[in-house]
Design an enzyme around this catalytic site. Structure first.
Site, PDB file in Angstrom:
ATOM      1  N   THR A 124       0.839  -1.200   0.000  1.00  0.00           N
ATOM      2  CA  THR A 124       0.000   0.000   0.000  1.00  0.00           C
ATOM      3  C   THR A 124       0.870   1.245   0.000  1.00  0.00           C
ATOM      4  O   THR A 124       1.742   1.404   0.844  1.00  0.00           O
ATOM      5  CB  THR A 124      -0.930  -0.008   1.224  1.00  0.00           C
ATOM      6  OG1 THR A 124      -1.828  -1.120   1.112  1.00  0.00           O
ATOM      7  CG2 THR A 124      -1.733   1.274   1.317  1.00  0.00           C
ATOM      8  N   ASN A 169      -3.810 -10.099   7.339  1.00  0.00           N
ATOM      9  CA  ASN A 169      -3.427  -8.835   7.966  1.00  0.00           C
ATOM     10  C   ASN A 169      -4.554  -8.088   8.677  1.00  0.00           C
ATOM     11  O   ASN A 169      -4.555  -6.856   8.744  1.00  0.00           O
ATOM     12  CB  ASN A 169      -2.771  -7.913   6.933  1.00  0.00           C
ATOM     13  CG  ASN A 169      -1.449  -8.452   6.443  1.00  0.00           C
ATOM     14  OD1 ASN A 169      -1.017  -9.520   6.873  1.00  0.00           O
ATOM     15  ND2 ASN A 169      -0.811  -7.739   5.532  1.00  0.00           N
ATOM     16  N   TYR A 196      -7.770  -7.688   8.004  1.00  0.00           N
ATOM     17  CA  TYR A 196      -8.852  -7.043   7.266  1.00  0.00           C
ATOM     18  C   TYR A 196     -10.094  -7.945   7.284  1.00  0.00           C
ATOM     19  O   TYR A 196     -10.116  -8.950   7.987  1.00  0.00           O
ATOM     20  CB  TYR A 196      -8.372  -6.681   5.866  1.00  0.00           C
ATOM     21  CG  TYR A 196      -7.255  -5.661   5.906  1.00  0.00           C
ATOM     22  CD1 TYR A 196      -7.467  -4.399   6.470  1.00  0.00           C
ATOM     23  CD2 TYR A 196      -5.971  -5.953   5.451  1.00  0.00           C
ATOM     24  CE1 TYR A 196      -6.447  -3.461   6.555  1.00  0.00           C
ATOM     25  CE2 TYR A 196      -4.938  -5.023   5.533  1.00  0.00           C
ATOM     26  CZ  TYR A 196      -5.186  -3.781   6.090  1.00  0.00           C
ATOM     27  OH  TYR A 196      -4.173  -2.863   6.188  1.00  0.00           O
TER      28      TYR A 196
END
Length: 360
Positions: A27, A179, A181
């Site tokens: 990201t 992670n 999410y």
């Protein structure tokens, strides 16, 4: 028998990869207006196209799925068109590229949601985590628990996003189930305290992930579908009391769906590989196609594990940020440049497309 190397070609499903090195999803918060990837994104991926496979930065499947400022989407025509410029440029360089499909769940902020709505999650449990909005890190907002009737809509968002990715020219998609999410939140009992058929047992907590995977496979095909998991990673305040049976079961089911690869973050993402006890070899044995290993790898460790049969491909993250020619540097043993943490998130070309190569 000649030892295998990271630099030999590899066949991933029907795709011929130039080598066994993968650009991990990273990201960078540089999407333009409308969360559209721009010319800089195309340059960024072109620079790293010597990797056999590129996996894009996490890309939200809907507005609800967004958790950070300036991250790209794949749910509007403008976003599809923007990504097409990236895929065409990468293919012109001879590499292959998958889009990572993302719904952040509770790792979001009211300011990013439609009319300031609360982020969604399996259960109304606020994560001990921060997100990046208005050019600074802030505490995530309090989520609300998803109603049972809302889940099919999110499954369909993943399906449509996968179709959009193929329309944009991607070779395939990676379902982001790692992670901390949304999909990882359903998997792990630290975030999922539901009492319906999506909570409680290992089988129930895996149900939503498997429904998403099945929908994506039906839409774009198993050979175009991979998935990323992080069995013990504590990122974004996530935790599990039973990671081994949970992920053994999940991987058995994913293998039965025929997914082209399993991408595993081993240990704590960006941290110690031995963060918590876990038998990754169990996942390797259960998944009969390509296993991508991630976290803390260098040439020596990757080569050692490749020849021990522990993995097929190796994903490199932070090393690729400051070293767009990482493949050449690993091959020649050249020193690696260090990234600038101050330019990781947001901004323009600085710290994004201006890292030099060995050739200058």
């Amino acid at each position: 028998m000649t030892d295998k190397t990271l630099f030999e070609p590899y066949t991933l499903g029907s795709l011929k990869l130039a080598n066994r090195i993968v650009l991990a999803p990273l990201t960078r918060n540089r999407a333009g207006k409308g969360f559209v990837p721009g010319e800089l994104a195309a340059t960024y991926y072109i620079q790293r196209a010597s990797a056999g496979l590129l996996i894009t930065e996490a890309t939200q499947i809907s507005q609800q799925g967004q958790g950070y400022q300036d991250t790209p989407g794949i749910y509007t025509q403008a976003q599809i068109d923007g990504w097409r410029k990236v895929t065409e440029a990468v293919h012109a360089r001879g590499s292959k590229i998958f889009l990572q499909l993302w719904h952040v769940g509770r790792i979001s902020h009211l300011s990013l949601q439609k009319v300031g709505a609360a982020p969604v999650a399996p259960s109304a449990i606020r994560a001990q985590a921060k997100t990046f909005v208005n050019n600074s890190f802030v505490e995530v907002s309090e989520p609300r628990a998803l109603a049972l009737g809302e889940l099919p809509g999110i499954v369909n968002d993943f399906r449509q996003a996968a179709a959009n990715a193929i329309a944009a020219g991607f070779d395939g998609v990676e379902i982001h189930a790692a992670n901390g999410y949304l999909l990882d939140q359903f998997l792990k009992d630290g975030a999922n305290q539901r009492t319906d058929e999506y909570g409680g047992s290992v089988e129930n907590r895996a149900r939503f992930v498997l429904e998403v995977a099945e929908a994506v496979v039906k839409e774009v095909g198993a050979e175009r579908t991979g998935i990323r998991i992080s069995p013990v990673g504590p990122v974004n305040g996530i935790s599990s009391s039973d990671p081994q049976p949970q992920f053994d079961y999940l991987v058995d089911k994913l293998d039965a769906l025929g997914l082209v690869y399993l991408h595993v973050v081993e240990g704590a993402p960006g941290g110690p590989r031995d963060f918590a006890p876990f038998d990754y070899d169990s996942l390797r044995k259960r998944f009969t196609r390509t296993y991508i290993a991630n976290n803390g790898y260098d040439r020596e460790l990757a080569t050692e594990r490749l020849n021990a049969g522990k993995a097929d491909l190796f994903a490199f993250g932070h090393k690729f940020i400051a070293n767009p020619d990482l493949v050449e540097r690993l091959k020649t043993g050249a020193p690696l440049a260090q990234l600038n943490p101050a330019t990781l998130y947001g901004g323009g070309a600085e710290g994004y497309t201006d890292y030099p190569t060995l050739a200058g």
